[in-house]
Scaffold this active site. Structure first.
Site, short mmCIF file in Angstrom:
data_model
loop_
_atom_site.label_atom_id
_atom_site.label_comp_id
_atom_site.label_asym_id
_atom_site.label_seq_id
_atom_site.Cartn_x
_atom_site.Cartn_y
_atom_site.Cartn_z
CG ASP A 197 13.82 -56.28 115.29
OD1 ASP A 197 13.38 -55.30 114.66
OD2 ASP A 197 13.28 -57.42 115.23
CG ASP A 254 14.03 -53.33 111.86
OD1 ASP A 254 13.67 -53.02 113.00
OD2 ASP A 254 13.71 -54.42 111.33
CG ASP A 300 10.21 -52.31 111.05
OD1 ASP A 300 9.16 -52.54 111.68
OD2 ASP A 300 11.24 -52.98 111.18
#
Ligand code: BDR
Ligand code: CA
Length: 315
Positions: free
Chosen positions: A16, A21, A246
């Site tokens: 997402d 990310d 992440d």
């Protein structure tokens, strides 16, 4: 005699994007052993209109524009869409004006793509989850057999008996879709959980971010700008360095030797707590007597993690 080449690490990444990310995607896309076969995108940090576009941007930045990007669930299974714009900016990438040349998703739904790709390569794919688990839960509900076909699943999510980051008890990815997280944790997957406490123990201070930016490539400059955005958020929250959850999970997926301490436990999710919705409950003492199917990472090797970010942005 020459050593036999090790087989590529075949990855599906559900994401997402999101500042961290983006860093994690760079780590995977630039890793010499990894082959990113597809991105499946979910609404999370920001809405689907941004997450797809941001995924595309990172692929283009890493000369990987041919990797498919499948759009999936635009919201959680039961709860309303919970965003994290305070941590990622309204556009998900720190409002830095980072835009792809080709913003559109690949035709096809993320859930169909997950099922088709996992079924076509039983035992071969590693799934890395960097967002709310909505797409994965939907895929498991539609085709439960895929659970037994994955080589490994690495999840950034939860807090293993540690404070949360969005409530005292809950971490964002699990809190954003607790029912989906519960489905995933109960599916008996070969699952490794990398909780928010791992990022907290491996913050990236300003000097390290400057060193990353100084590596001289466009990727290095973008990574440093993104991490600087995260650093500002972190400082406002009283932390001395940028948090990259992440990235920590991706490091564990790319190189299991990054893990220096872990345990095997039964883990479940609180879905309707009065104060604790979204808490990951780790049965560390085995008091429930239930099967301990989840590997919970307790610590990682910081230099390896940092080196993976640096390697991702070098020429
Ligand atoms: C997780 O939530 C998101 O905001 C980040 O991208 C990361 O996946 C950390 O709690
Ligand atoms: Ca994320």
């Amino acid at each position: 005699m020459t050593e036999p080449a090790s087989p590529p690490l075949r990855l599906l990444i559900d994401t997402d994007p999101g500042v961290d990310d983006a860093i994690a995607l760079m780590m995977a896309l630039r890793h010499p052993r990894a082959r990113v076969e597809a991105l499946t995108v979910v609404a999370g940090n920001v809405g689907m209109e941004h997450t797809v576009r941001n995924a595309r941007y990172v692929l283009e930045l890493c000369d990987a524009g041919d990797v498919p990007v499948y759009a999936g669930a635009g919201g959680a299974l039961l709860v309303e869409h919970r965003r994290a714009v305070d941590a990622h900016g309204d556009d998900g990438l720190g409002n830095l004006g980072l835009r792809p040349r080709s913003p559109d998703a690949t035709p096809g739904h993320a859930v169909d793509a997950l099922i088709a790709r996992i079924t076509a390569a039983p035992g071969q794919l590693t799934l890395v989850t960097l967002g709310p688990l909505t797409n994965i839960a939907l895929a498991l509900r539609r085709e439960p057999a895929i659970g037994g076909m994955l080589r490994r699943v690495v999840m950034m999510g939860g807090a293993a008996n540690a404070p949360g980051n969005v409530t005292p008890a809950a971490e964002f990815n699990v809190w954003a879709d607790p029912e989906a997280a519960r489905i995933v944790l109960r599916a008996g997957l070969p699952l490794t959980m990398v909780g928010i406490e791992i990022a907290r123990a491996n913050l990236l201070p300003a000097e390290k971010i400057a060193a990353i930016g100084a590596l001289g490539t466009e990727r290095a400059r973008v990574a440093a700008r993104l991490l600087t955005y995260s650093l500002r958020v972190a400082v406002r929250r009283g932390m001395p360095g940028a948090s990259c959850p992440d990235g920590t999970a991706m490091a564990v997926a790319l190189d299991p030797a990054t893990v220096t301490d872990a345990g095997q436990y039964h883990v479940d999710v609180e879905t309707h707590g009065e104060l604790t919705t979204g808490e990951t409950v780790v049965d560390r003492r085995g008091v429930h007597g239930r099967l301990a199917t989840t590997t919970v990472v307790h610590a990682i090797h910081r230099p390896r993690f940092v080196a993976m970010i640096e390697d991702a942005v070098r020429a």
